[in-house]
Design an enzyme around this catalytic site. Structure first.
Site, PDB file in Angstrom:
ATOM      1  N   ARG A  19       0.839  -1.205   0.000  1.00  0.00           N
ATOM      2  CA  ARG A  19       0.000   0.000   0.000  1.00  0.00           C
ATOM      3  C   ARG A  19       0.868   1.246   0.000  1.00  0.00           C
ATOM      4  O   ARG A  19       1.822   1.326   0.765  1.00  0.00           O
ATOM      5  CB  ARG A  19      -0.905  -0.005   1.237  1.00  0.00           C
ATOM      6  CG  ARG A  19      -2.150   0.832   1.069  1.00  0.00           C
ATOM      7  CD  ARG A  19      -3.050   0.718   2.267  1.00  0.00           C
ATOM      8  NE  ARG A  19      -3.618  -0.623   2.441  1.00  0.00           N
ATOM      9  CZ  ARG A  19      -4.493  -0.931   3.389  1.00  0.00           C
ATOM     10  NH1 ARG A  19      -4.881  -0.014   4.241  1.00  0.00           N
ATOM     11  NH2 ARG A  19      -4.972  -2.154   3.475  1.00  0.00           N
ATOM     12  N   SER A 107      -8.368   0.145   0.074  1.00  0.00           N
ATOM     13  CA  SER A 107      -9.249  -0.138   1.205  1.00  0.00           C
ATOM     14  C   SER A 107      -9.910   1.151   1.692  1.00  0.00           C
ATOM     15  O   SER A 107     -10.605   1.807   0.945  1.00  0.00           O
ATOM     16  CB  SER A 107      -8.467  -0.842   2.311  1.00  0.00           C
ATOM     17  OG  SER A 107      -9.316  -1.263   3.344  1.00  0.00           O
ATOM     18  N   HIS A 108      -9.646   1.545   2.958  1.00  0.00           N
ATOM     19  CA  HIS A 108     -10.271   2.755   3.504  1.00  0.00           C
ATOM     20  C   HIS A 108      -9.267   3.905   3.604  1.00  0.00           C
ATOM     21  O   HIS A 108      -9.531   4.902   4.266  1.00  0.00           O
ATOM     22  CB  HIS A 108     -10.868   2.445   4.885  1.00  0.00           C
ATOM     23  CG  HIS A 108      -9.840   1.955   5.858  1.00  0.00           C
ATOM     24  ND1 HIS A 108      -9.425   0.646   5.866  1.00  0.00           N
ATOM     25  CD2 HIS A 108      -9.125   2.594   6.806  1.00  0.00           C
ATOM     26  CE1 HIS A 108      -8.490   0.504   6.808  1.00  0.00           C
ATOM     27  NE2 HIS A 108      -8.292   1.659   7.389  1.00  0.00           N
ATOM     28  N   LYS A 117      -3.917  -6.454  -2.517  1.00  0.00           N
ATOM     29  CA  LYS A 117      -4.146  -7.586  -1.622  1.00  0.00           C
ATOM     30  C   LYS A 117      -3.988  -8.841  -2.471  1.00  0.00           C
ATOM     31  O   LYS A 117      -4.635  -8.952  -3.510  1.00  0.00           O
ATOM     32  CB  LYS A 117      -5.542  -7.508  -1.000  1.00  0.00           C
ATOM     33  CG  LYS A 117      -5.718  -6.345  -0.032  1.00  0.00           C
ATOM     34  CD  LYS A 117      -7.123  -6.286   0.571  1.00  0.00           C
ATOM     35  CE  LYS A 117      -7.252  -5.112   1.532  1.00  0.00           C
ATOM     36  NZ  LYS A 117      -8.622  -4.977   2.083  1.00  0.00           N
ATOM     37  N   ASP A 241     -17.114  -0.570   3.765  1.00  0.00           N
ATOM     38  CA  ASP A 241     -15.881   0.210   3.602  1.00  0.00           C
ATOM     39  C   ASP A 241     -15.539   0.341   2.121  1.00  0.00           C
ATOM     40  O   ASP A 241     -16.276  -0.142   1.250  1.00  0.00           O
ATOM     41  CB  ASP A 241     -14.733  -0.398   4.420  1.00  0.00           C
ATOM     42  CG  ASP A 241     -14.127  -1.634   3.781  1.00  0.00           C
ATOM     43  OD1 ASP A 241     -14.837  -2.342   3.045  1.00  0.00           O
ATOM     44  OD2 ASP A 241     -12.929  -1.899   4.012  1.00  0.00           O
ATOM     45  N   ASP A 243     -13.556  -0.957  -0.050  1.00  0.00           N
ATOM     46  CA  ASP A 243     -13.437  -2.089  -0.986  1.00  0.00           C
ATOM     47  C   ASP A 243     -14.398  -3.221  -0.673  1.00  0.00           C
ATOM     48  O   ASP A 243     -14.322  -4.297  -1.263  1.00  0.00           O
ATOM     49  CB  ASP A 243     -11.990  -2.591  -1.073  1.00  0.00           C
ATOM     50  CG  ASP A 243     -11.489  -3.267   0.189  1.00  0.00           C
ATOM     51  OD1 ASP A 243     -11.972  -2.912   1.284  1.00  0.00           O
ATOM     52  OD2 ASP A 243     -10.593  -4.134   0.093  1.00  0.00           O
ATOM     53  N   ASP A 245     -14.981  -5.179   1.990  1.00  0.00           N
ATOM     54  CA  ASP A 245     -14.717  -6.395   2.775  1.00  0.00           C
ATOM     55  C   ASP A 245     -15.036  -6.223   4.262  1.00  0.00           C
ATOM     56  O   ASP A 245     -14.868  -7.142   5.045  1.00  0.00           O
ATOM     57  CB  ASP A 245     -13.286  -6.922   2.567  1.00  0.00           C
ATOM     58  CG  ASP A 245     -12.193  -5.929   2.952  1.00  0.00           C
ATOM     59  OD1 ASP A 245     -12.516  -4.866   3.524  1.00  0.00           O
ATOM     60  OD2 ASP A 245     -11.013  -6.212   2.661  1.00  0.00           O
ATOM     61  N   ARG A 246     -15.532  -5.021   4.654  1.00  0.00           N
ATOM     62  CA  ARG A 246     -15.898  -4.796   6.057  1.00  0.00           C
ATOM     63  C   ARG A 246     -17.307  -4.186   6.144  1.00  0.00           C
ATOM     64  O   ARG A 246     -17.736  -3.486   5.233  1.00  0.00           O
ATOM     65  CB  ARG A 246     -14.893  -3.857   6.737  1.00  0.00           C
ATOM     66  CG  ARG A 246     -13.505  -4.459   6.837  1.00  0.00           C
ATOM     67  CD  ARG A 246     -12.583  -3.638   7.701  1.00  0.00           C
ATOM     68  NE  ARG A 246     -12.336  -2.322   7.136  1.00  0.00           N
ATOM     69  CZ  ARG A 246     -12.418  -1.187   7.831  1.00  0.00           C
ATOM     70  NH1 ARG A 246     -12.770  -1.196   9.101  1.00  0.00           N
ATOM     71  NH2 ARG A 246     -12.153  -0.035   7.256  1.00  0.00           N
ATOM     72  N   HIS A 328     -13.781  -7.080   9.710  1.00  0.00           N
ATOM     73  CA  HIS A 328     -13.589  -8.223   8.809  1.00  0.00           C
ATOM     74  C   HIS A 328     -14.241  -9.444   9.472  1.00  0.00           C
ATOM     75  O   HIS A 328     -13.899  -9.803  10.594  1.00  0.00           O
ATOM     76  CB  HIS A 328     -12.094  -8.526   8.614  1.00  0.00           C
ATOM     77  CG  HIS A 328     -11.339  -7.479   7.865  1.00  0.00           C
ATOM     78  ND1 HIS A 328     -11.277  -7.438   6.489  1.00  0.00           N
ATOM     79  CD2 HIS A 328     -10.603  -6.429   8.300  1.00  0.00           C
ATOM     80  CE1 HIS A 328     -10.543  -6.417   6.110  1.00  0.00           C
ATOM     81  NE2 HIS A 328     -10.114  -5.781   7.183  1.00  0.00           N
TER      82      HIS A 328
END
Length: 462
Positions: A19, A107-108, A117, A241, A243, A245-246, A328
């Site tokens: 990242r 992500s966030h 990822k 979030d 992407d 995944d949360r 997650h």
């Protein structure tokens, strides 16, 4: 083998992913080199193709394109699955039978960030595996060949798989807030097909995130959901979030149900079908979780924080369910064991639809007095040094147990305190929980004493 002459900024090779800031520490050239290294690794593990998806960030198309060029230059095919949530990229690895995938996602993080990822031959790359990838690029240990790039759309298959699995006992009216993240491209269709009526907030995918930051773990980012629940007859609110995944969850009256309490509900549900099952959770979760799991015949296992580390533990143990305080959640029962905010939302609604009052079900879950996640900012490397020192020498008053699997989690008769070094940023993460405010203050005092003895100049956030 090819030689490469590229400077890799060490700070982008994080514990669970790559990242960095687009155009500065993360460039198309770097993504291409990483792609070739991933292709080389995939070939060594007997794989012939890697699925590549990307979130809604403005830099996604260029970085994903460079990554795929790198993959095919190693003699491995790249399958472009387009602009989709990270869990759909994971799903593509199963659906397309390639067992390897990369999600190009920040992500966030703020809009100027992006990242990768990575899953190769079913293994989520983390820690040493990510450092080995960096070393491989720097040493030029890269295979060459000529793979092809092709496209595949797995969105319909993903929605069909969930709609075939999750059944709602009655239709629900819900608020969904995608925060202009990539989940907006699929969440409305998914939840409508499940039989929900929707109040949609910020479901247009926009990498500038013009309304609020797509991070549902922060209460300030859930205010729009709370307002929509007040102003409409929707029963429950879900937020995703950047992407996808949360998951964040809000009750009708605006109470945020944090993921460790969500996990109680999921554990009870899963254990009703998997008697004696093991439930994994990270060190940041409430101390009320373990007794809750035991009372329902399950086996609680506390583990290290980090989606990649939890996934590895899930694989090792065969546990049907795992979850983290960050949001997650990993269902192995009826699903694939990867973290998926959309699927988690669907499973939540399946449980809540059995009740005439979904909010009452959530609010009845055990709760304690606790702090949110608190951070002490330090210089790079310092958090790990501090925690090593504390593990060696710190003595806590009236501690019943000191757990050291990930930093220091100190259990008292009436609460716990946690200090752990973050694997993603140079901070010490703190969290406190107790039976009542007085106990919380006493536990914080104990931690303050220990931290100040080790680093008198440290600015503490409590």
């Amino acid at each position: 083998m090819t030689q490469t002459h590229i400077t890799l900024p060490p700070e982008i090779f994080k514990a669970y992913d790559i990242r960095g800031i687009v155009g500065k520490s993360l460039t198309p050239e770097i993504c291409r080199a990483v792609g070739q290294a991933l292709g080389s690794l995939a070939r060594e593990r007997g794989q012939s193709a890697i699925a590549v998806g990307r979130d809604g960030r403005l830099s996604g198309p260029e970085l994903a394109g460079a990554l795929m060029q790198g993959i095919v230059s190693a003699g491995v095919d790249a399958i472009d699955v387009g602009c989709v949530p990270t869990p759909l990229t994971y799903f593509a690895a199963y659906e397309l039978g390639c067992h390897s995938c990369v999600s190009v996602t920040g992500s966030h993080n703020p809009p100027d960030y992006n990242g990768l990822k990575m899953v190769i031959a079913g293994e989520t790359l983390a820690l040493d595996a990510i450092q080995q990838l960096k070393a491989r690029i720097e040493a030029g240990e890269l295979l060459t060949g000529s793979g092809t790039i092709r496209s595949a759309d797995v969105r319909d298959a993903y929605v069909a798989r969930i709609v075939g699995d999750v059944k709602l006992a009655r239709p629900l009216k819900i608020v969904i807030d995608c925060g202009n993240g990539v989940a907006g491209g699929i969440a409305p269709a998914l939840f409508r097909q499940l039989g929900c009526e929707l109040v949609e907030l910020f479901c247009e995918v926009d990498g500038n995130f013009p309304n609020h930051h797509p991070d549902p773990s922060k209460p300030e980012n859930l205010q729009d959901v709370i307002r929509a629940l007040q102003e409409t007859d929707a029963e429950i609110g879900l937020a995703f979030d950047g992407d996808g995944d949360r998951l964040g969850v809000v009750t009708k009256d605006g109470e945020i149900i944090f993921p460790d309490r969500q996990l109680m509900l999921f554990a009870a549900d899963v254990l009703s079908r998997v008697p004696g099952g093991e439930i994994i959770y990270d060190v940041k979760c409430t101390r009320l979780l373990a007794p809750f799991i035991r009372e329902r015949g399950g086996r609680p296992t506390m583990w290290q924080t980090g989606h990649a580390l939890i996934k590895k533990k899930l694989k090792e143990t065969g546990a049907p369910l795992a979850g983290e305080m960050s949001g997650h959640v990993f269902f192995k029962e009826r699903w694939f064991g990867f973290d998926d905010g959309l699927y988690t939302g669907a499973r939540l609604l399946e449980i809540l639809a059995r009740s005439a009052d979904p909010s009452a079900v959530l609010k009845a879950l055990p709760n304690a007095t606790s702090t949110p996640e608190l951070n002490i900012k330090m210089a790079e490397g310092e958090p790990f040094a501090l925690l090593d020192e504390l593990k060696a020498s710190a003595r806590f008053t009236d501690a019943q147990e000191v757990i050291t699997i990930d930093g220091l989690r100190v259990e008292y008769a009436d609460g716990f305190g946690l200090a752990r070094p973050s694997n993603t940023t140079p901070v010490v993460v703190l969290r406190f929980e107790a039976d009542n405010p007085a106990a919380l203050a006493r536990i914080q005092d104990d931690f303050r004493r220990v931290l100040q003895a080790a680093r008198p100049a440290l600015a503490l956030p409590f």
